[in-house]
Write a protein that holds these residues in place. Structure first.
Motif, PDB file in Angstrom:
ATOM      1  N   HIS A   1       0.856  -1.194   0.000  1.00 52.90           N
ATOM      2  CA  HIS A   1       0.000   0.000   0.000  1.00 52.90           C
ATOM      3  C   HIS A   1       0.890   1.241   0.000  1.00 52.90           C
ATOM      4  CE1 HIS A   1      -3.036   2.931   1.014  1.00 52.90           C
ATOM      5  NE2 HIS A   1      -3.980   1.999   0.928  1.00 52.90           N
ATOM      6  N   PRO A   2       0.733   2.131  -0.969  1.00 50.84           N
ATOM      7  CA  PRO A   2       1.637   3.293  -1.070  1.00 50.84           C
ATOM      8  C   PRO A   2       1.576   4.229   0.126  1.00 50.84           C
ATOM      9  CG  PRO A   2      -0.225   3.515  -2.589  1.00 50.84           C
ATOM     10  CD  PRO A   2      -0.262   2.122  -2.064  1.00 50.84           C
TER      11      PRO A   2
ATOM     12  N   GLY B   1      -4.336  -5.237   0.654  1.00 52.04           N
ATOM     13  CA  GLY B   1      -3.304  -5.692   1.570  1.00 52.04           C
ATOM     14  C   GLY B   1      -2.298  -4.595   1.858  1.00 52.04           C
ATOM     15  N   THR B   2      -1.603  -4.721   2.978  1.00 51.02           N
ATOM     16  CA  THR B   2      -0.520  -3.794   3.339  1.00 51.02           C
ATOM     17  C   THR B   2       0.756  -4.600   3.577  1.00 51.02           C
ATOM     18  OG1 THR B   2      -1.171  -3.885   5.683  1.00 51.02           O
ATOM     19  CG2 THR B   2      -2.103  -2.110   4.342  1.00 51.02           C
ATOM     20  N   CYS B   3       0.968  -5.615   2.756  1.00 56.65           N
ATOM     21  CA  CYS B   3       2.041  -6.584   2.984  1.00 56.65           C
ATOM     22  C   CYS B   3       3.425  -5.984   2.727  1.00 56.65           C
ATOM     23  CB  CYS B   3       1.850  -7.793   2.077  1.00 56.65           C
ATOM     24  SG  CYS B   3       0.245  -8.581   2.283  1.00 56.65           S
ATOM     25  N   PRO B   4       4.438  -6.444   3.479  1.00 55.28           N
ATOM     26  CA  PRO B   4       5.785  -5.911   3.304  1.00 55.28           C
ATOM     27  C   PRO B   4       6.416  -6.358   1.997  1.00 55.28           C
ATOM     28  CG  PRO B   4       5.816  -7.762   4.832  1.00 55.28           C
ATOM     29  CD  PRO B   4       4.376  -7.467   4.554  1.00 55.28           C
TER      30      PRO B   4
ATOM     31  N   SER C   1      -1.357  -9.705  -0.436  1.00 58.07           N
ATOM     32  CA  SER C   1      -1.520  -8.636  -1.426  1.00 58.07           C
ATOM     33  C   SER C   1      -1.513  -9.160  -2.860  1.00 58.07           C
ATOM     34  CB  SER C   1      -0.422  -7.587  -1.255  1.00 58.07           C
ATOM     35  OG  SER C   1       0.860  -8.186  -1.271  1.00 58.07           O
ATOM     36  N   ALA C   2      -1.107 -10.401  -3.081  1.00 67.83           N
ATOM     37  CA  ALA C   2      -1.200 -10.979  -4.423  1.00 67.83           C
ATOM     38  C   ALA C   2      -2.642 -11.324  -4.779  1.00 67.83           C
ATOM     39  CB  ALA C   2      -0.335 -12.237  -4.513  1.00 67.83           C
ATOM     40  N   PHE C   3      -3.494 -11.474  -3.760  1.00 64.54           N
ATOM     41  CA  PHE C   3      -4.882 -11.854  -3.975  1.00 64.54           C
ATOM     42  C   PHE C   3      -5.847 -10.677  -3.916  1.00 64.54           C
ATOM     43  CE2 PHE C   3      -2.630 -15.385  -1.978  1.00 64.54           C
ATOM     44  CZ  PHE C   3      -2.919 -16.436  -2.836  1.00 64.54           C
TER      45      PHE C   3
END
Length: 274
Positions: A164-165, A249-252, A243-245
């Motif tokens: 997430h930016p 997501g806010t994945c690292p 976040s691939a799905f």
């Protein structure tokens, strides 16, 4: 490339089945349908009943009994104002609403980068209801790779980006992994994090990203025995971050230097669901 034994193949299939079963848990990652940041103003949010706000670490929700919101932990209807507090990077499945049983949509409260947000987890999400397993490469014996691990004297916090930016992240590096992959002319030196007792995790880019695989993946492996450095990294067990799905997501992301310059054609492929 050697042919894996039936025992190895069976173990890998068990891993894949367990992974798919994990993803179809009720209100799991495949059900994410929105992410909205909370402000100090007590205000309505898109597609959610009630009024929502946050002041620092504490979030507040005000609703009437007719809104049909219940606390996830107790099932108690929300009739008035309820609050919850989180530390940074913590999440809480806070309330439910909707559907014939009042539990179709779970609302997750999360705190990221010092800000609170809510994410909806909808059991009727098409990503969830249409899921029939994560696509994956066939098993590759040559991508079960020996390596060496060197622990740092103390963990080091490395600033990173996330999916997430608006959210910055931190990678807590506990040491470095050295390995050489098939087709690579160089030995890679990659930063790893801890993944529970006796386990390490490598978050990495490779040459398949955004073609056959998502933007980055993670593989978890056993730490070396005390007094040794030898490890084995099975890239067949490389998995996608949530976040691939989902776009919520806010994945690292990987540490900037964790780039493998050759294709790692093992593990999970891009699920194509974002």
């Amino acid at each position: 490339m050697s042919t894996p034994t039936p025992e190895v193949q069976e173990e890998w299939h068990r891993f894949r089945s367990a992974r798919d079963a994990e993803l179809v848990q009720e209100h799991g990652w495949l059900t994410l349908t929105s992410l909205q940041w909370l402000t100090e103003e007590h205000a309505a949010l898109d597609h959610l009943p009630g009024l929502w706000s946050a002041d620092g670490a504490e979030a507040a929700l005000s609703a009437a009994a007719g809104d049909g919101i219940t606390l996830a932990e107790t099932g108690t209807p929300v009739d008035g104002t309820v609050t919850a507090s989180l530390a940074d990077e913590e999440s809480l499945l806070w309330v439910y609403f909707g559907g014939s049983d009042g539990r179709r949509i779970g609302v997750e409260l999360a705190r990221r980068g010092g800000r609170c947000a809510v994410r909806t987890r909808d059991a009727a999400s098409a990503v969830f209801t249409d899921f029939d397993g994560v696509p994956a490469f066939g098993y590759r014996s040559d991508l079960v790779v020996p390596g060496r691990y060197a622990a740092y004297p103390e963990p080091v916090e490395v600033p990173i980006r996330t999916a997430h930016p608006a959210v910055d992240g931190v990678h807590v590096t506990v040491g470095e992994l050295m390995l050489q992959l098939p087709g690579a002319e160089q030995e890679y030196r990659l930063q790893v994090s801890a993944e529970g007792p006796g386990r390490l995790a490598l978050t990495f880019h490779d040459a398949t990203n955004n073609e056959s695989t998502a933007g980055w993946r993670k593989v978890v492996f056993d730490a070396p025995e005390p007094g040794t450095s030898a490890v084995t990294v099975d890239f067949n067990r490389a998995v996608n971050y949530p976040s691939a799905f989902t776009a919520f997501g806010t994945c690292p992301m990987p540490v900037g230097s964790n780039i493998i310059g050759v294709p790692v054609e093992a593990g999970e492929k891009d699920p194509g669901t974002r």
